[in-house]
Design an enzyme around this catalytic site. Structure first.
Site, PDB file in Angstrom:
ATOM      1  N   ALA A 184       0.844  -1.201   0.000  1.00  0.00           N
ATOM      2  CA  ALA A 184       0.000   0.000   0.000  1.00  0.00           C
ATOM      3  C   ALA A 184       0.875   1.246   0.000  1.00  0.00           C
ATOM      4  CB  ALA A 184      -0.923   0.007   1.222  1.00  0.00           C
ATOM      5  N   ARG A 185       0.305   2.331  -0.500  1.00  0.00           N
ATOM      6  CA  ARG A 185       0.952   3.643  -0.467  1.00  0.00           C
ATOM      7  C   ARG A 185      -0.012   4.652   0.142  1.00  0.00           C
ATOM      8  NH1 ARG A 185       5.686   4.552  -3.018  1.00  0.00           N
ATOM      9  NH2 ARG A 185       6.432   2.984  -4.495  1.00  0.00           N
ATOM     10  N   GLY A 186       0.520   5.574   0.917  1.00  0.00           N
ATOM     11  CA  GLY A 186      -0.280   6.623   1.525  1.00  0.00           C
ATOM     12  C   GLY A 186       0.443   7.948   1.440  1.00  0.00           C
ATOM     13  N   ARG A 187      -0.159   8.964   2.066  1.00  0.00           N
ATOM     14  CA  ARG A 187       0.445  10.288   1.966  1.00  0.00           C
ATOM     15  C   ARG A 187       1.723  10.395   2.788  1.00  0.00           C
ATOM     16  NH1 ARG A 187      -3.947  13.864   5.410  1.00  0.00           N
ATOM     17  NH2 ARG A 187      -4.295  12.375   7.091  1.00  0.00           N
TER      18      ARG A 187
ATOM     19  N   VAL B   9       3.727   0.790   2.693  1.00  0.00           N
ATOM     20  CA  VAL B   9       3.710  -0.367   3.582  1.00  0.00           C
ATOM     21  C   VAL B   9       4.144  -1.595   2.788  1.00  0.00           C
ATOM     22  CG1 VAL B   9       2.297  -1.821   5.082  1.00  0.00           C
ATOM     23  CG2 VAL B   9       1.880   0.643   4.981  1.00  0.00           C
TER      24      VAL B   9
ATOM     25  N   ASP C 177      -7.740  10.521  12.629  1.00  0.00           N
ATOM     26  CA  ASP C 177      -7.817  10.184  11.204  1.00  0.00           C
ATOM     27  C   ASP C 177      -8.497   8.827  11.064  1.00  0.00           C
ATOM     28  OD1 ASP C 177      -7.528  10.532   8.488  1.00  0.00           O
ATOM     29  OD2 ASP C 177      -5.481   9.772   8.412  1.00  0.00           O
TER      30      ASP C 177
END
Length: 567
Positions: free
Chosen positions: A219-222, A226, A342
């Site tokens: 996964a990618r986030g801001r 991961v 969040d």
């Protein structure tokens, strides 16, 4: 003139000797220069294999292992062991995938001074048959030392090293031979291996550089990405954060290290590391790995039965309630109340049994007794899940105000769960995030302020939900979670209690599929009929949204407990 002539003759003799020696020197230099590029790396095709836990994991105990992994990446051999009671306990040997720390190492040598787990890797077939611990000692500067003394010390240390290495090698060979003999003797005698000692936990959750091998980007986030990774025999998740987001890494590590943060519905923390230096630095958070991933991704490809919906919702609210609570511990210390700030379906992970686990504490805020939140920005989080008071910048910087913001987002996540539940009649819609029908995929802050603050809209309920006794009660709970008045919202603990009761008694016996002892009709109320309906406007929605509700559901609304809050 005699001496001058002798001097000139001597000089000419030296020049001639240099000229004669030069071709050989140049020839040697050209030979080195024209020898071509250095040889290619040693390819590793086979390694010594051993697994201490072979019985538990159902693998072979020892032998050799063919390194037939990804051919585009280099293969190495590795060994890991521990020092137990002054002896060496070998744990694993085998093949190791591409790691620049192993490049061009013909011998398996651990150079760290005193690691918790000894680890070494090397290039070449069966190069891990012998493994050694040779710590690299930092030289000390001696002020005013004489050059001769330094040379003698260097010579003495070199002689000591050359003497020590063969002794260590002979010792390791003897130990390995003894272990091999004992192992084969036990194997042929069919004797059970002794129980393994419980490995001691490291003294601090901030680990040194452990042998973590990144396997797959998940996964990618801001704030980062991961990975699924391997830490010895354990599969873990590694969240890699860039230096620009160092504050998020530091804050999440501080939250994880708070006393009392170990809970079955909170993500398990293993350790934190800093890798690299300067511009190449990466900050790692190592946590437990959950194969099912986050809740939003799971709902995109799967639906939920009524029992699964109750289980996910109950465990999710239980984790949030524990996060919000003050826990007075004895051994670890007291846990303060923590606001997530969040909370959304992407930050809720699922175990294999569909129990929810709350993750991503990069924006979380602790409320220590007697301490103020400090210089905190109120308008943080994901815009789609922001409460009305956050969107309009009217938040009160107190403990209860921040906890109520999380409860608002909890109501939206409950709506996502209900939207993919098969308990209601009719077709199941495709998965959508809250407010997707109203404002699309990428809402701006102004869009959210318009529909949530000005128009007071909330995600719409389907008519089929309101005909199901359990889903209808869950809709009432959602409305009390996302109430426009923050002080009227439920607490996370109250939501958990309602879901526990809802799972045991899904609805009043007067409705189809209902059961239990809960009653929602009075003696004067006529029995419901299938043809009798009343049309009202949905609470907190725009005037154009009309929902059809049965008289029994109206009684359910009117007889439901008043909006309670433990905040």
């Amino acid at each position: 003139m005699g001496p001058r002539r002798c001097l000139i003759l001597r000089l000419m003799t030296v020049v001639m000797m240099c000229r004669r020696a030069a071709p050989g020197v140049l020839s040697g230099g050209l030979t080195l220069a024209l020898a071509g590029p250095p040889p290619a790396f040693v390819e590793t095709r086979e390694c010594v294999y051993f697994n201490l836990n072979w019985e538990k994991e159902g693998t072979a105990a020892g032998g050799t292992e063919a390194c037939d992994g990804d051919r585009e990446k280099r293969q190495h051999c590795y060994a890991s062991w521990r020092n137990v009671s002054g002896g060496v306990r070998l744990e694993r040997q085998g093949c190791w995938l591409d790691d620049f720390n192993c490049y061009d190492r013909s011998e398996c040598v651990e150079s760290s001074e005193n690691p918790a787990v000894y680890f070494c890797c090397c290039d070449g077939d069966l190069c891990n048959a012998m493994f050694t611990h040779l710590p690299v000692l930092q030289p000390r500067a001696h002020e005013g030392a004489q050059p001769g003394v330094a040379e003698r010390q260097s010579t003495a240390s070199g002689a000591f090293l050359y003497t020590l290495v063969p002794l260590l090698a002979v010792t390791m060979v003897l130990l390995l031979s003894f272990w091999t003999y004992r192992h084969h003797k036990l194997a042929y005698a069919h004797a059970a291996l002794p129980p393994q000692e419980a490995s001691l936990a490291p003294p601090s959750p901030v680990l040194g550089l452990r042998p973590v091998q990144l396997l797959e980007l998940r996964a990618r986030g801001r704030f980062g990405c991961v990975w699924r990774a391997q830490l010895l025999s354990q599969v873990v998740a590694v969240k890699i954060i860039q230096p620009v987001n160092k504050q998020s890494w530091q804050n999440e590590m501080d939250i994880f290290q708070t006393p009392g943060m170990r809970h079955e519905n909170l993500l398990e923390f293993i350790g934190a590391e800093k890798r690299g230096a300067n511009l190449d630095m990466e900050m790692w958070l190592i946590t437990a790995f959950h194969e099912r991933g986050c809740l939003s991704d799971y709902l995109k490809g799967s639906t939920l039965s009524w029992a699964e919906l109750c289980h996910v919702a109950e465990t999710m609210s239980r984790g949030l309630a524990y996060l919000h609570s003050d826990v007075h511990g004895k051994n670890e210390g007291s846990k303060p109340a923590i606001a997530h700030r969040d909370f959304k379906s992407k930050n809720v992970l699922l175990k294999n049994n569909l129990s929810a686990v709350i993750a991503d504490f990069g924006l979380a805020l602790k409320f220590e007794p007697g301490c103020s939140p400090g210089d905190t920005h109120g308008q943080v989080g994901t815009q789609r899940y922001m409460a009305p008071e956050v969107l309009e910048g009217a938040i009160c910087f107190q403990r209860d105000a921040f906890l109520r913001i999380d409860v608002y987002a909890l109501g939206l996540v409950l709506w996502e769960l209900v939207s993919r539940c098969t308990a209601a009649d009719g077709p199941i819609d495709e998965y959508r995030v809250p407010f997707d029908e109203e404002i699309g995929d990428h809402p701006t802050l102004e869009d959210m302020q318009d529909i949530v603050v000005q128009k007071k809209m909330r995600p719409a309920f389907r008519e089929a939900w309101l005909k199901h006794p359990g889903l209808a009660q869950l809709c009432v709970t959602m409305e009390e979670c996302w109430d426009h008045d923050a002080e009227a919202r439920l607490s996370a603990g109250c939501v958990e209690e309602r879901l526990v009761q809802l799972r045991r008694h899904p609805g009043p016996p007067g409705l189809p599929g209902g059961g239990g002892t809960t009653t929602s009709t009075t003696a004067s109320s006529p029995p419901p009929t299938a043809d009798t309906t009343t049309t009202i406007a949905a609470p907190l929605h725009s005037d154009s949204l009309i929902i059809s509700m049965s008289p029994t559901l109206l009684n359910l609304h009117s007889s439901s407990p008043s909006k309670e809050s433990s905040l």
